[in-house]
Write a protein that holds these residues in place. Structure first.
Motif, short mmCIF file in Angstrom:
data_model
loop_
_atom_site.label_atom_id
_atom_site.label_comp_id
_atom_site.label_asym_id
_atom_site.label_seq_id
_atom_site.Cartn_x
_atom_site.Cartn_y
_atom_site.Cartn_z
N VAL A 220 0.85 -1.19 0.00
CA VAL A 220 0.00 0.00 0.00
C VAL A 220 0.89 1.23 0.00
O VAL A 220 1.85 1.32 0.76
CB VAL A 220 -0.93 0.01 1.24
N TYR A 221 0.55 2.19 -0.86
CA TYR A 221 1.29 3.44 -0.95
C TYR A 221 0.45 4.57 -0.37
O TYR A 221 -0.75 4.68 -0.65
CB TYR A 221 1.66 3.75 -2.40
N GLU A 222 1.09 5.42 0.45
CA GLU A 222 0.42 6.57 1.05
C GLU A 222 1.21 7.84 0.79
O GLU A 222 2.44 7.82 0.82
CB GLU A 222 0.28 6.41 2.57
N GLU A 223 0.47 8.92 0.53
CA GLU A 223 1.09 10.24 0.48
C GLU A 223 0.77 10.95 1.79
O GLU A 223 -0.39 11.07 2.17
CB GLU A 223 0.53 11.05 -0.69
N VAL A 224 1.81 11.40 2.49
CA VAL A 224 1.64 12.05 3.79
C VAL A 224 2.13 13.49 3.70
O VAL A 224 3.26 13.74 3.26
CB VAL A 224 2.41 11.31 4.91
N SER A 225 1.25 14.44 4.09
CA SER A 225 1.61 15.86 4.10
C SER A 225 1.94 16.29 5.53
O SER A 225 1.23 15.90 6.46
CB SER A 225 0.45 16.70 3.56
N ALA A 243 -2.76 12.04 5.65
CA ALA A 243 -2.29 10.85 4.93
C ALA A 243 -3.43 10.27 4.09
O ALA A 243 -4.51 10.04 4.61
CB ALA A 243 -1.78 9.80 5.91
N ARG A 244 -3.16 10.05 2.81
CA ARG A 244 -4.19 9.46 1.95
C ARG A 244 -3.61 8.31 1.14
O ARG A 244 -2.43 8.32 0.75
CB ARG A 244 -4.80 10.51 1.01
N ASP A 245 -4.44 7.32 0.90
CA ASP A 245 -4.05 6.13 0.14
C ASP A 245 -3.99 6.49 -1.34
O ASP A 245 -4.99 6.90 -1.93
CB ASP A 245 -5.07 5.02 0.38
N ILE A 246 -2.80 6.37 -1.93
CA ILE A 246 -2.64 6.69 -3.35
C ILE A 246 -2.21 5.45 -4.13
O ILE A 246 -1.62 5.57 -5.21
CB ILE A 246 -1.62 7.82 -3.54
N THR A 247 -2.49 4.27 -3.57
CA THR A 247 -2.02 3.03 -4.19
C THR A 247 -2.45 2.93 -5.65
O THR A 247 -1.62 2.68 -6.55
CB THR A 247 -2.54 1.81 -3.42
N ALA A 248 -3.75 3.11 -5.91
CA ALA A 248 -4.25 2.98 -7.28
C ALA A 248 -3.59 3.99 -8.21
O ALA A 248 -3.12 3.65 -9.30
CB ALA A 248 -5.77 3.14 -7.30
N ALA A 249 -3.53 5.25 -7.76
CA ALA A 249 -2.93 6.30 -8.59
C ALA A 249 -1.43 6.06 -8.77
O ALA A 249 -0.89 6.24 -9.87
CB ALA A 249 -3.18 7.66 -7.97
N TYR A 250 -0.76 5.63 -7.69
CA TYR A 250 0.68 5.40 -7.75
C TYR A 250 1.01 4.27 -8.73
O TYR A 250 1.90 4.41 -9.58
CB TYR A 250 1.21 5.07 -6.36
N LEU A 251 0.28 3.17 -8.63
CA LEU A 251 0.53 2.04 -9.53
C LEU A 251 0.20 2.41 -10.96
O LEU A 251 0.88 1.96 -11.91
CB LEU A 251 -0.29 0.83 -9.08
#
Length: 330
Positions: A220-225, A243-251
């Protein structure tokens, strides 16, 4: 006898002057003030009380307070006034007189004749408090109506606030209750990792990171500000995080970048490797003796053309491999 009468007149005059002085003082104070006797009759009503309660003292003096202000039987007025009168104690409370929508901070003092009531109009304060409360409720509804984790900490790494998604995530990881997480719940490496991020924000930096976590369902990938919280003197007193889950966008971005890399390989192959066998075939075809098919030189040219066609086929297969297997090595 005459002396006694003169003394009595003088005493009454002094008393009247003293009463006038007291009345003047009570009229000059910013607090509203009125006095009630044991029959609940209004015996004094100052100017501030007139202004706040929208009535004239000549209209209320001598009137029973529960009759003149019948709605004052509601709320805390009736109960607290009777308690002060009955128990001879000082009481203090806040209440609204709803017919006028006036909020008061009220202090009631027992006296020999009944009770004395001082009050301060706190209507505007209540409106501000209500606005703050409503804003807090709206903000709470907004930050809790998301699956993204939102939290803030002070400089001692203590949680200031956090939304429901944050506590649910920590409860799933550590089994802790809301607000109960401590530094000891983190392993040393994890705490040191986050401490580095927090220290950057404590230094005044606003930034984002992308971090990955292994889960039973996969990575799982997360973007944390990280955003510094400043006081009115612009000193950093904490950090707010999102913190938001960006797994779909990251992949998806990774897939696009991989595809772009393959397209670059295809373009390079076409411009460098594909042109050579094609150029060889075209050049050799110009040398074929079409007038004399039995010319022995044609056989050698044919062999060279077959070799170039084979090279061309290999290059085409390489390009096809890029499109069918984007992760194939170059």
């Amino acid at each position: 006898m005459a002396v006694d009468i003169d003394q009595k007149v003088a005493t009454e005059k002094k008393l009247a002057e003293k009463n006038a002085e007291i009345a003047g003082m009570l009229d000059s104070i910013a607090d509203g003030f009125y006095a009630l006797n044991h029959k609940w009759e209004i015996t004094y009503f100052n100017k501030t009380a007139e202004q706040v309660l929208c009535c004239k003292r000549e209209d209320v003096i001598g009137k029973n307070i529960w009759d003149y202000f019948p709605r004052s039987r509601e709320g805390k007025f009736y109960e607290e006034y009777h308690r002060a009168m009955r128990e001879k104690v000082v009481v203090q409370f806040e209440e609204c007189y709803w017919p006028l929508e006036v909020w008061g901070s009220i202090r009631v003092y027992p006296s020999a004749d009944g009770i004395s009531v001082y009050f301060v109009d706190i209507t505007e304060q209540k409106k501000v408090q209500e606005k703050i409360y409503n804003n807090e409720q709206n903000l709470s509804a907004i930050i809790n109506n998301t699956n993204d984790a939102i939290w803030s900490i002070d400089r001692d790494f203590r949680y200031i606030s956090a939304n429901t998604a944050f506590w649910e995530r920590l409860r799933a990881k550590f089994g802790t209750q809301e607000g109960a997480l401590t530094r000891g719940d983190f392993d040393k490496d994890r705490f040191q990792e986050w401490a580095v991020y927090y220290q950057r924000a404590f230094a005044g930096e606003t930034f984002k990171i992308v971090r990955s976590t292994e889960t039973p369902e996969g990575k799982v990938y997360e973007e944390v500000s990280f955003n510094p919280i400043r006081n009115k003197n612009q000193e950093v007193i904490g950090v707010s995080c999102f913190a938001r889950d960006i797994t779909a966008a990251y992949l998806h971005i990774q897939q696009i970048e991989t595809q772009n890399e393959q397209l670059r390989k295809i373009a390079w192959t076409q411009s460098h490797e594909l042109r050579l066998p094609v150029a060889n075939i075209l050049g050799l075809s110009e040398l074929v003796d079409q007038e004399n098919c039995g010319n022995p030189a044609n056989r050698e040219l044919l062999k060279l053309m077959i070799k170039s066609v084979t090279q061309l086929d290999q290059v085409i297969r390489k390009i096809t491999g890029y499109t069918s297997n984007p992760t194939s090595p170059s």
